[in-house]
Motif scaffolding. Structure first.
Motif, PDB file in Angstrom:
ATOM      1  N   MET A   1     -11.146 102.764 -97.168  1.00 58.00           N
ATOM      2  CA  MET A   1     -12.209 102.068 -96.448  1.00 58.00           C
ATOM      3  C   MET A   1     -11.874 102.042 -94.958  1.00 58.00           C
ATOM      4  SD  MET A   1     -13.622  98.195 -97.055  1.00 58.00           S
ATOM      5  CE  MET A   1     -14.051  98.554 -98.749  1.00 58.00           C
ATOM      6  N   ARG A   2     -12.712 102.634 -94.137  1.00 57.39           N
ATOM      7  CA  ARG A   2     -12.460 102.729 -92.706  1.00 57.39           C
ATOM      8  C   ARG A   2     -12.863 101.430 -92.015  1.00 57.39           C
ATOM      9  NH1 ARG A   2     -15.645 104.505 -88.572  1.00 57.39           N
ATOM     10  NH2 ARG A   2     -17.249 105.127 -90.053  1.00 57.39           N
ATOM     11  N   LYS A   3     -12.013 100.977 -91.099  1.00 56.09           N
ATOM     12  CA  LYS A   3     -12.285  99.729 -90.386  1.00 56.09           C
ATOM     13  C   LYS A   3     -12.117  99.933 -88.884  1.00 56.09           C
ATOM     14  CE  LYS A   3     -10.764  96.725 -94.167  1.00 56.09           C
ATOM     15  NZ  LYS A   3      -9.865  95.612 -94.549  1.00 56.09           N
ATOM     16  N   ASN A   4     -13.047  99.370 -88.112  1.00 55.71           N
ATOM     17  CA  ASN A   4     -12.932  99.359 -86.659  1.00 55.71           C
ATOM     18  C   ASN A   4     -12.757  97.915 -86.218  1.00 55.71           C
ATOM     19  OD1 ASN A   4     -13.361 102.127 -86.495  1.00 55.71           O
ATOM     20  ND2 ASN A   4     -15.586 101.862 -86.485  1.00 55.71           N
ATOM     21  N   GLN A   5     -11.664  97.633 -85.536  1.00 57.69           N
ATOM     22  CA  GLN A   5     -11.329  96.264 -85.178  1.00 57.69           C
ATOM     23  C   GLN A   5     -11.688  95.953 -83.716  1.00 57.69           C
ATOM     24  OE1 GLN A   5      -9.973  94.028 -87.258  1.00 57.69           O
ATOM     25  NE2 GLN A   5      -9.530  95.326 -89.013  1.00 57.69           N
ATOM     26  N   ASN A   6     -12.309  94.776 -83.498  1.00 55.85           N
ATOM     27  CA  ASN A   6     -12.453  94.187 -82.165  1.00 55.85           C
ATOM     28  C   ASN A   6     -12.999  95.153 -81.122  1.00 55.85           C
ATOM     29  OD1 ASN A   6     -11.457  91.633 -82.945  1.00 55.85           O
ATOM     30  ND2 ASN A   6      -9.379  92.442 -82.900  1.00 55.85           N
ATOM     31  N   VAL A   7     -14.131  95.722 -81.406  1.00 62.88           N
ATOM     32  CA  VAL A   7     -14.801  96.595 -80.452  1.00 62.88           C
ATOM     33  C   VAL A   7     -15.875  95.785 -79.748  1.00 62.88           C
ATOM     34  CG1 VAL A   7     -16.190  98.673 -80.154  1.00 62.88           C
ATOM     35  CG2 VAL A   7     -14.359  98.622 -81.857  1.00 62.88           C
ATOM     36  N   ILE A   8     -15.857  95.773 -78.421  1.00 59.14           N
ATOM     37  CA  ILE A   8     -16.856  95.042 -77.649  1.00 59.14           C
ATOM     38  C   ILE A   8     -17.681  96.044 -76.868  1.00 59.14           C
ATOM     39  CG2 ILE A   8     -17.265  93.333 -75.841  1.00 59.14           C
ATOM     40  CD1 ILE A   8     -14.738  91.940 -76.634  1.00 59.14           C
ATOM     41  N   GLY A   9     -19.016  95.976 -77.018  1.00 62.40           N
ATOM     42  CA  GLY A   9     -19.893  96.911 -76.332  1.00 62.40           C
ATOM     43  C   GLY A   9     -20.921  96.182 -75.489  1.00 62.40           C
ATOM     44  N   ASP A  10     -21.514  96.900 -74.582  1.00 65.84           N
ATOM     45  CA  ASP A  10     -22.550  96.358 -73.710  1.00 65.84           C
ATOM     46  C   ASP A  10     -23.783  97.228 -73.874  1.00 65.84           C
ATOM     47  OD1 ASP A  10     -24.188  95.488 -71.689  1.00 65.84           O
ATOM     48  OD2 ASP A  10     -22.576  95.247 -70.246  1.00 65.84           O
ATOM     49  N   LEU A  11     -24.855  96.682 -74.432  1.00 67.43           N
ATOM     50  CA  LEU A  11     -26.060  97.445 -74.713  1.00 67.43           C
ATOM     51  C   LEU A  11     -27.114  97.128 -73.675  1.00 67.43           C
ATOM     52  CD1 LEU A  11     -26.340  97.079 -78.591  1.00 67.43           C
ATOM     53  CD2 LEU A  11     -25.274  98.914 -77.288  1.00 67.43           C
ATOM     54  N   ASN A  12     -27.406  98.111 -72.821  1.00 65.80           N
ATOM     55  CA  ASN A  12     -28.462  97.977 -71.804  1.00 65.80           C
ATOM     56  C   ASN A  12     -28.272  96.744 -70.918  1.00 65.80           C
ATOM     57  OD1 ASN A  12     -29.805 100.264 -72.843  1.00 65.80           O
ATOM     58  ND2 ASN A  12     -30.765  98.997 -74.414  1.00 65.80           N
ATOM     59  N   ASN A  13     -27.032  96.287 -70.781  1.00 69.10           N
ATOM     60  CA  ASN A  13     -26.721  95.127 -69.937  1.00 69.10           C
ATOM     61  C   ASN A  13     -27.444  93.861 -70.393  1.00 69.10           C
ATOM     62  OD1 ASN A  13     -25.031  96.596 -68.138  1.00 69.10           O
ATOM     63  ND2 ASN A  13     -26.861  97.453 -67.186  1.00 69.10           N
ATOM     64  N   GLY A  15     -26.566  92.079 -73.278  1.00 62.78           N
ATOM     65  CA  GLY A  15     -25.697  91.147 -73.960  1.00 62.78           C
ATOM     66  C   GLY A  15     -24.479  91.843 -74.524  1.00 62.78           C
ATOM     67  N   LYS A  16     -23.540  91.036 -74.989  1.00 65.46           N
ATOM     68  CA  LYS A  16     -22.291  91.530 -75.546  1.00 65.46           C
ATOM     69  C   LYS A  16     -22.323  91.441 -77.065  1.00 65.46           C
ATOM     70  CE  LYS A  16     -20.169  92.141 -71.537  1.00 65.46           C
ATOM     71  NZ  LYS A  16     -19.705  93.455 -71.072  1.00 65.46           N
ATOM     72  N   ILE A  17     -21.699  92.429 -77.692  1.00 65.20           N
ATOM     73  CA  ILE A  17     -21.524  92.424 -79.139  1.00 65.20           C
ATOM     74  C   ILE A  17     -20.054  92.651 -79.433  1.00 65.20           C
ATOM     75  CG2 ILE A  17     -22.131  93.517 -81.331  1.00 65.20           C
ATOM     76  CD1 ILE A  17     -24.714  94.482 -79.932  1.00 65.20           C
ATOM     77  N   GLU A  18     -19.454  91.743 -80.146  1.00 64.22           N
ATOM     78  CA  GLU A  18     -18.060  91.874 -80.562  1.00 64.22           C
ATOM     79  C   GLU A  18     -18.020  92.192 -82.048  1.00 64.22           C
ATOM     80  OE1 GLU A  18     -13.975  89.230 -81.097  1.00 64.22           O
ATOM     81  OE2 GLU A  18     -15.699  88.391 -80.043  1.00 64.22           O
ATOM     82  N   VAL A  19     -17.637  93.406 -82.389  1.00 62.31           N
ATOM     83  CA  VAL A  19     -17.499  93.790 -83.787  1.00 62.31           C
ATOM     84  C   VAL A  19     -16.074  93.461 -84.218  1.00 62.31           C
ATOM     85  CG1 VAL A  19     -17.616  95.655 -85.472  1.00 62.31           C
ATOM     86  CG2 VAL A  19     -19.224  95.609 -83.555  1.00 62.31           C
ATOM     87  N   ILE A  20     -15.943  92.466 -85.048  1.00 61.62           N
ATOM     88  CA  ILE A  20     -14.637  92.026 -85.523  1.00 61.62           C
ATOM     89  C   ILE A  20     -14.113  92.998 -86.572  1.00 61.62           C
ATOM     90  CG2 ILE A  20     -13.408  90.142 -86.681  1.00 61.62           C
ATOM     91  CD1 ILE A  20     -15.696  88.310 -85.541  1.00 61.62           C
ATOM     92  N   PHE A  42     -28.451  83.591 -75.726  1.00 57.45           N
ATOM     93  CA  PHE A  42     -29.305  83.495 -74.542  1.00 57.45           C
ATOM     94  C   PHE A  42     -28.846  82.368 -73.603  1.00 57.45           C
ATOM     95  CE2 PHE A  42     -32.469  85.378 -77.596  1.00 57.45           C
ATOM     96  CZ  PHE A  42     -32.500  86.624 -76.994  1.00 57.45           C
ATOM     97  N   GLU A  43     -28.288  81.296 -74.189  1.00 62.72           N
ATOM     98  CA  GLU A  43     -27.864  80.158 -73.376  1.00 62.72           C
ATOM     99  C   GLU A  43     -26.434  80.326 -72.860  1.00 62.72           C
ATOM    100  OE1 GLU A  43     -26.365  77.364 -77.120  1.00 62.72           O
ATOM    101  OE2 GLU A  43     -28.204  76.883 -76.030  1.00 62.72           O
ATOM    102  N   GLY A  44     -25.797  81.466 -73.207  1.00 56.84           N
ATOM    103  CA  GLY A  44     -24.427  81.723 -72.777  1.00 56.84           C
ATOM    104  C   GLY A  44     -23.445  81.584 -73.919  1.00 56.84           C
ATOM    105  N   GLY A  45     -22.304  82.235 -73.767  1.00 60.72           N
ATOM    106  CA  GLY A  45     -21.280  82.196 -74.798  1.00 60.72           C
ATOM    107  C   GLY A  45     -21.582  83.144 -75.937  1.00 60.72           C
ATOM    108  N   LEU A  46     -20.781  83.042 -77.008  1.00 58.76           N
ATOM    109  CA  LEU A  46     -20.927  83.916 -78.166  1.00 58.76           C
ATOM    110  C   LEU A  46     -21.330  83.117 -79.398  1.00 58.76           C
ATOM    111  CD1 LEU A  46     -17.834  86.296 -77.831  1.00 58.76           C
ATOM    112  CD2 LEU A  46     -20.227  86.868 -77.443  1.00 58.76           C
ATOM    113  N   SER A  47     -22.018  83.781 -80.291  1.00 58.40           N
ATOM    114  CA  SER A  47     -22.433  83.162 -81.549  1.00 58.40           C
ATOM    115  C   SER A  47     -21.237  82.938 -82.453  1.00 58.40           C
ATOM    116  CB  SER A  47     -23.430  84.084 -82.262  1.00 58.40           C
ATOM    117  OG  SER A  47     -22.766  85.257 -82.725  1.00 58.40           O
TER     118      SER A  47
END
Length: 212
Positions: A1-13, A15-20, A42-47
């Motif tokens: 099972m392939r796993k990608n750890q802690n990848v953070i991307g920026d989509l079209n500026n 917002g941020k997505i953190e893939v754990i 939208f109000e800031g911070g991460l979900s």
């Protein structure tokens, strides 16, 4: 099972997505991936951490077959098990569509499926758009076109036997296809989008194709 750890991307500026973690618990003809992630609010911070399964079935293309000379469309009809499972009428009125293979593009797929599913040779393609179908649980996109009918090989049914396809076609006036949509007889979403687009662009596309 392939796993990608802690990848953070920026989509079209936007917002941020953190893939754990990303894993693939199932891989067959289709694939299911499990994502653990957080995203910017939208109000800031991460979900909070969210876990979702994503159905990977590839990307598709679809084409509304249109005869500008006669102002007719060709729609197809076939059995859909998903509609049956949803408790809806399972023989759906649709546009031609299929999954894009690794060695082809969306335009090539439109040409191939038009012949396989309706016996139609098509010419010019007008791009309608690219649409996410169920973005809450699938990555699938559909590139949608309006295709110029050049000819049709008339048969009782169409489709590939080894894929279990049993398809028949309906050639009708464009105005009648709008009535099918407006009276709820079209329940396939991409078909509804295609017919609404044609209703808005009929005069423009006929003028364009007939004047060339």
């Amino acid at each position: 099972m392939r796993k990608n750890q802690n990848v953070i991307g920026d989509l079209n500026n936007l917002g941020k997505i953190e893939v754990i973690e990303k894993s693939t618990p199932f891989k067959g003809y289709f694939q299911v991936d499990t994502y653990r992630f957080r995203h910017s609010l939208f109000e800031g911070g991460l979900s909070q951490e969210i876990t979702r399964e994503i159905f990977e079935r590839g990307h598709a293309a679809a084409v509304l077959l249109f005869d500008a000379k006669t102002d007719e469309v060709i729609l197809i009809e076939q059995f859909r098990p998903g509609a049956y499972a949803a408790g809806m009428a399972p023989w759906l009125i649709e546009v031609v569509a299929g999954i894009i293979e690794p060695d082809e593009n969306a335009e090539d797929l439109a040409q191939r499926e038009a012949m396989e599913e309706s016996g139609c040779k098509i010419g010019r393609l007008e791009k309608i758009g690219t649409f996410l179908m169920t973005p809450g649980g699938s990555s699938e996109t559909i590139a949608l076109f309006c295709g110029e009918i050049l000819s049709q090989e008339i048969k009782d049914t169409y489709g590939l036997d080894h894929e279990g396809e049993d398809i028949r076609t309906h050639r009708i006036k464009a105005s009648e296809s709008y009535k099918l949509m407006n009276t709820g007889k079209v329940t396939n979403a991409i078909t509804a989008i295609a017919l609404q687009w044609l209703e808005l662009n009929n005069e423009r596309i006929r003028t364009k194709w007939l004047s060339d």
